[in-house]
Design a protein around this motif. Structure first.
Motif: not given
Length: 267
Positions: A209-218
């Protein structure tokens, strides 16, 4: 972490997707094959019929592992198996892979110019899930790509169920600006047996399985992986997963969007 998002906002859209894990050639500076991938090689892939979306996830050159240390779980990414990037392909329908066979043969021949190892992971139709976690106008400024290995003795159905539960918990934090999941069918080399490129993938190194997580900034990404919430989620994940490799993504480039090849990639 805020939990202000409503349940309606985090209902996923189900997709038919695949991921190709990529290791670039090591006989030249890393930036050379990485540049070729986003340049000439991307044009071959983007011309494939039947794509809903085609993204390249470029991973940072230094990636020891973002996931917090968890007892009994491999969270440090082994240097010898560290991935350089992932081609994320979403299909328009279950028949789309058949429509793109001619162009895929061209991609097979070109792989040796840029990669030394490639591994295809495919999920069943509708097994990939995209969660609408961003508010209108919010953008992704940093991403993490996570690969998970199912623990021996855990049934595939129980593992997939827990990934859905994990994604729902992640979506409800209110921190993420992007969340995508994939669960994979058993890996079969013949599905992507390209010439002159390695496809070695021992059973104890395979992912499920995989997940891609996106955030506002580093900074938001760094805070997330140090938070007590992720530590609690990791403890709950440990009975199901023997490895969680969380990569820092340096770029996410979209070449095909909504079924249309773009004149220039979007970040």
């Amino acid at each position: 972490m805020s939990k202000s998002l409503s349940k309606a906002q985090v209902q996923p859209r189900k997709q038919f997707a695949s991921s190709i894990l990529l290791w670039v050639r090591s006989d030249q500076p890393r930036e050379t094959p990485m540049g070729y991938w986003k340049g000439p090689h991307s044009k071959i892939i983007s011309a494939t019929k039947g794509f809903q979306e085609y993204r390249q996830i470029h991973l940072a050159g230094v990636n020891p592992g973002l996931w917090p240390t968890t007892r009994g779980v491999e969270t440090e990414i082994p240097v010898e198996r560290k991935i350089d990037g992932v081609a994320e392909i979403t299909f328009q329908s279950a028949l789309s892979p058949l429509r793109g066979r001619k162009q895929t043969r061209l991609a097979f021949k070109d792989e040796v110019n840029v990669f030394r190892r490639t591994l295809l992971y495919l999920g069943p139709p509708n097994s990939s899930r995209w969660y609408e976690v961003a508010e209108p106008g919010e953008h992704v400024g940093a991403r993490a790509l996570i690969y998970l290995r199912r623990r021996d003795g855990v049934r595939a159905v129980d593992f997939r169920k827990h990934i859905i539960e994990l994604a729902s918990a992640l979506a409800g934090t209110g921190v993420l600006k992007e969340l995508r999941t994939q669960t994979f069918l058993p890996w079969i080399e013949k599905l992507w047996d390209t010439p002159n490129v390695a496809h070695d993938n021992p059973a104890d190194q395979r992912f499920h399985a995989s997940l891609i997580l996106g955030f506002a900034d580093p900074a938001a990404r760094a805070a997330f992986f140090k938070s007590p919430e992720i530590e609690s989620l990791s403890d709950a994940l440990a009975p199901f997963a023997s490895a969680v490799h969380a990569y820092e993504a340096s770029e996410a480039l979209t070449f095909v969007k909504d079924g249309v090849a773009l004149p220039h990639y979007q970040q």
